[in-house]
Design a protein around this motif. Structure first.
Motif, PDB file in Angstrom:
ATOM      1  N   MET A 117      19.926  62.246  43.215  1.00  0.00           N
ATOM      2  CA  MET A 117      20.938  61.333  43.949  1.00  0.00           C
ATOM      3  C   MET A 117      19.517  60.733  44.847  1.00  0.00           C
ATOM      4  O   MET A 117      19.533  59.179  44.776  1.00  0.00           O
ATOM      5  N   TYR A 167      25.443  49.482  45.452  1.00  0.00           N
ATOM      6  CA  TYR A 167      24.337  49.678  45.076  1.00  0.00           C
ATOM      7  C   TYR A 167      24.510  51.211  44.756  1.00  0.00           C
ATOM      8  O   TYR A 167      23.461  51.326  43.516  1.00  0.00           O
ATOM      9  N   MET A 168      24.316  51.756  46.291  1.00  0.00           N
ATOM     10  CA  MET A 168      24.984  53.585  45.713  1.00  0.00           C
ATOM     11  C   MET A 168      25.496  53.934  44.319  1.00  0.00           C
ATOM     12  O   MET A 168      24.657  54.752  43.371  1.00  0.00           O
ATOM     13  N   TRP A 221      20.065  47.981  29.676  1.00  0.00           N
ATOM     14  CA  TRP A 221      20.422  46.709  30.708  1.00  0.00           C
ATOM     15  C   TRP A 221      19.952  46.958  31.848  1.00  0.00           C
ATOM     16  O   TRP A 221      19.163  45.723  32.417  1.00  0.00           O
ATOM     17  N   ALA A 222      19.459  47.953  31.938  1.00  0.00           N
ATOM     18  CA  ALA A 222      18.045  48.158  32.742  1.00  0.00           C
ATOM     19  C   ALA A 222      16.682  47.365  32.951  1.00  0.00           C
ATOM     20  O   ALA A 222      16.574  46.926  33.627  1.00  0.00           O
ATOM     21  N   ALA A 227      17.368  58.124  42.539  1.00  0.00           N
ATOM     22  CA  ALA A 227      18.550  56.850  42.295  1.00  0.00           C
ATOM     23  C   ALA A 227      18.405  55.870  43.204  1.00  0.00           C
ATOM     24  O   ALA A 227      18.132  54.779  42.911  1.00  0.00           O
ATOM     25  N   THR A 228      18.901  56.194  44.179  1.00  0.00           N
ATOM     26  CA  THR A 228      19.136  55.130  45.376  1.00  0.00           C
ATOM     27  C   THR A 228      18.506  54.873  45.757  1.00  0.00           C
ATOM     28  O   THR A 228      17.924  52.997  46.124  1.00  0.00           O
ATOM     29  N   LYS A 255      20.096  51.910  29.574  1.00  0.00           N
ATOM     30  CA  LYS A 255      19.227  51.365  29.381  1.00  0.00           C
ATOM     31  C   LYS A 255      18.164  49.926  29.236  1.00  0.00           C
ATOM     32  O   LYS A 255      17.953  49.322  29.633  1.00  0.00           O
ATOM     33  N   VAL A 297      27.535  64.078  43.114  1.00  0.00           N
ATOM     34  CA  VAL A 297      28.496  63.133  43.155  1.00  0.00           C
ATOM     35  C   VAL A 297      29.329  62.570  44.025  1.00  0.00           C
ATOM     36  O   VAL A 297      29.099  62.241  44.968  1.00  0.00           O
ATOM     37  N   TRP A 303      26.415  52.151  41.510  1.00  0.00           N
ATOM     38  CA  TRP A 303      25.572  52.345  40.342  1.00  0.00           C
ATOM     39  C   TRP A 303      24.239  53.041  40.655  1.00  0.00           C
ATOM     40  O   TRP A 303      24.135  53.400  39.301  1.00  0.00           O
ATOM     41  N   ALA A 304      23.515  53.046  40.979  1.00  0.00           N
ATOM     42  CA  ALA A 304      22.607  53.553  41.507  1.00  0.00           C
ATOM     43  C   ALA A 304      22.516  55.267  40.991  1.00  0.00           C
ATOM     44  O   ALA A 304      21.676  55.833  39.537  1.00  0.00           O
ATOM     45  N   THR A 305      23.726  55.785  42.095  1.00  0.00           N
ATOM     46  CA  THR A 305      23.457  57.715  41.346  1.00  0.00           C
ATOM     47  C   THR A 305      24.445  57.482  39.866  1.00  0.00           C
ATOM     48  O   THR A 305      23.833  58.740  39.189  1.00  0.00           O
ATOM     49  N   GLN A 334      24.254  55.442  37.465  1.00  0.00           N
ATOM     50  CA  GLN A 334      23.295  54.980  35.926  1.00  0.00           C
ATOM     51  C   GLN A 334      21.924  55.937  35.817  1.00  0.00           C
ATOM     52  O   GLN A 334      21.222  55.543  34.783  1.00  0.00           O
ATOM     53  N   HIS A 335      22.069  56.292  36.824  1.00  0.00           N
ATOM     54  CA  HIS A 335      20.510  57.084  36.777  1.00  0.00           C
ATOM     55  C   HIS A 335      20.875  58.298  35.582  1.00  0.00           C
ATOM     56  O   HIS A 335      19.432  58.616  35.125  1.00  0.00           O
ATOM     57  N   TYR A 336      22.055  59.162  34.990  1.00  0.00           N
ATOM     58  CA  TYR A 336      21.945  60.270  34.336  1.00  0.00           C
ATOM     59  C   TYR A 336      21.883  59.199  33.313  1.00  0.00           C
ATOM     60  O   TYR A 336      21.449  59.997  32.635  1.00  0.00           O
ATOM     61  N   VAL A 391       9.618  56.536  31.159  1.00  0.00           N
ATOM     62  CA  VAL A 391      10.643  57.286  31.075  1.00  0.00           C
ATOM     63  C   VAL A 391      11.901  57.000  30.843  1.00  0.00           C
ATOM     64  O   VAL A 391      12.032  57.706  30.152  1.00  0.00           O
ATOM     65  N   MET A 392      12.590  55.775  30.443  1.00  0.00           N
ATOM     66  CA  MET A 392      13.986  55.403  29.793  1.00  0.00           C
ATOM     67  C   MET A 392      12.918  55.576  28.915  1.00  0.00           C
ATOM     68  O   MET A 392      14.401  55.628  27.730  1.00  0.00           O
ATOM     69  N   ASP A 435      20.195  56.345  33.058  1.00  0.00           N
ATOM     70  CA  ASP A 435      18.533  55.710  32.336  1.00  0.00           C
ATOM     71  C   ASP A 435      17.091  56.823  32.495  1.00  0.00           C
ATOM     72  O   ASP A 435      16.452  56.539  31.384  1.00  0.00           O
ATOM     73  N   PHE A 436      17.803  57.890  33.613  1.00  0.00           N
ATOM     74  CA  PHE A 436      16.380  58.669  33.530  1.00  0.00           C
ATOM     75  C   PHE A 436      16.655  60.374  33.156  1.00  0.00           C
ATOM     76  O   PHE A 436      16.541  61.328  33.067  1.00  0.00           O
ATOM     77  N   HIS A 438      20.590  67.985  41.559  1.00  0.00           N
ATOM     78  CA  HIS A 438      21.721  66.827  41.871  1.00  0.00           C
ATOM     79  C   HIS A 438      21.603  66.086  42.718  1.00  0.00           C
ATOM     80  O   HIS A 438      21.507  64.750  43.455  1.00  0.00           O
ATOM     81  N   PHE A 455      16.057  47.165  40.691  1.00  0.00           N
ATOM     82  CA  PHE A 455      17.357  46.890  40.327  1.00  0.00           C
ATOM     83  C   PHE A 455      16.972  45.580  41.587  1.00  0.00           C
ATOM     84  O   PHE A 455      17.483  45.000  41.679  1.00  0.00           O
ATOM     85  N   ALA A 493      27.267  67.629  37.661  1.00  0.00           N
ATOM     86  CA  ALA A 493      26.677  66.137  38.277  1.00  0.00           C
ATOM     87  C   ALA A 493      27.857  65.280  38.965  1.00  0.00           C
ATOM     88  O   ALA A 493      27.387  64.739  39.475  1.00  0.00           O
ATOM     89  N   HIS A 507      16.643  52.514  42.900  1.00  0.00           N
ATOM     90  CA  HIS A 507      17.173  50.799  42.612  1.00  0.00           C
ATOM     91  C   HIS A 507      17.158  49.782  43.705  1.00  0.00           C
ATOM     92  O   HIS A 507      16.932  49.397  42.623  1.00  0.00           O
TER      93      HIS A 507
END
Lengths: 212, 212
Positions: free
Chosen positions: B163, A162-163, A113-114, B166-167, A111, A199, A165-167, A169-171, B117-118, A173-174, B159, B174, A195, B170
């Motif tokens: 996804m 990017y995908m 980092w985000a 997140a994607t 978080k 993914v 990272w996003a997927t 880290q989402h778990y 949210v974070m 950050d969110f 999930h 980001f 999960a 992002h």
DNA sequence: TCGTTTTCTGACCGTATGGTCAGGGTCGAG
DNA sequence: CTCGACCCTGACCATACGGTCAGAAAACGA
């Protein structure tokens, strides 16, 4: 060259206090943001007087920078699995596993980092432009090689990264949102596994990765 | 029942000022976080005296809450495409398009939401527990139906939704990192299209969506 | 043991922030 | 035109924050 650290009581105290302070700072920065965090709050959480924090870390910025560096180091090491993998199934599969595990173990760092990146990376812009850029180009080349070798569908390596990272880290950050939608309970061991599997399954099929 | 708003000059002024303030606040909150944002900064960006902000919005929290609500509304409407779609290719494809477009047009709002949210959703927790929970369950049912009808692979709807969020988000949250890795330049029209296509291709193939 | 270095901390300071308010200006209905 | 309602704002206030510092306490090396 730095002098070798002797095992004196002083060194032990220093190391332990820095550890405690960094852990407290990571949590407070994650929960309140840089601006919302206060040295007093971090001090209370660390169980130390505020002035003592300033003895170990001169300024709030310096403390914050150390916290951000920590999570960045962890992420960099997580990508070691990428390198010696024979193909995308092993390489990307293991990378997803590693990053999901980090999201679970180090949600605060993720978080922080985000937050840092979202605000324009005021303190770690240099990292983005050097270490991260090099890292990204290297892995993009690996992915491109796999594409050229016919081991996966021709996707843009950047957007795939990017995908990933996003997927993952989402778990982290969110996590609060996910927890709320899970009836207010944190994900169980079983749910974390589900999960991870979701993914991995979707992405590996999405890039048509063929087993080596 | 609220009285119908007449088109007087006063109403125009009020509406315009609220608009300007909200736009400035969205940007400042996104770039500095709630704690780092100051009413003075928002006032400067809006071109109004600070006291004037407090005339329209009693407190910083109230202003912030309005900003968060705005982006939430936008996202809810983006999901309309989901409902009357015959299958996942159309429904999820259109949803990805819509959310990517929002990431591009409203990057500030997306960041404010992410930040909120974070930090544990201190001001919009009720939304998560009511509106968002209902919304999520509804779409999860739609996805489950598609699975049952054999229109896509059997994936966990939750999930998959995570996804998608997140994607797409992002690219807003980001965006600075992506821009840095893009040589310091914002994504061009062409690159945004490539991003959209990458996300859609990988995810739709990842869930083995069959055209209706 | 003794002098030196390192660790620790209560009290303090300057500044910046969110918010208030009195009073002046502007608009619109009748 | 008049009066009440709404709009605007400079000056002000209490508070909380990051950071400082002098000096006490503890650890260390010899």
């Amino acid at each position: 060259m730095s002098a070798p650290e002797r095992l004196t009581k002083r060194n032990a105290i220093r190391r332990e206090n820095e550890r405690v302070i960094l852990a407290a700072a990571e949590k407070v920065f994650a929960e309140a943001g840089f601006g919302g965090a206060t040295m007093q709050l971090i001090a209370d959480m660390a169980g130390l007087p505020k002035a003592n924090l300033h003895y170990y870390f001169a300024t709030k910025e310096e403390l914050y920078r150390k916290v951000v560096q920590q999570i960045f180091e962890i992420w960099l090491h997580a990508a070691d699995v990428f390198d010696n993998a024979p193909g995308p199934v092993e390489g990307i599969g293991a990378y997803i596993d590693a990053k999901m595990e980090i999201s679970r173990r180090h949600p605060f760092g993720s978080k922080v980092w985000a937050s840092e990146v979202m605000h324009g990376a005021p303190v770690i812009q240099d990292y983005l432009e050097t270490t991260l850029r090099d890292w990204t180009e290297g892995r993009a080349r690996v992915i491109q090689r796999w594409v050229d070798e016919g081991k996966m569908a021709p996707v843009d390596p950047r957007h795939l990264l990017y995908m990933l990272w996003a997927t993952t880290q989402h778990y982290a950050d969110f996590g609060h949102q996910i927890e709320t939608l899970n009836g207010g309970k944190p994900l169980s061991d079983r749910q974390w596994k589900a999960a991870k599997d979701s993914v991995k399954t979707i992405i590996l099929r999405g890039i048509a990765a063929v087993p080596s």
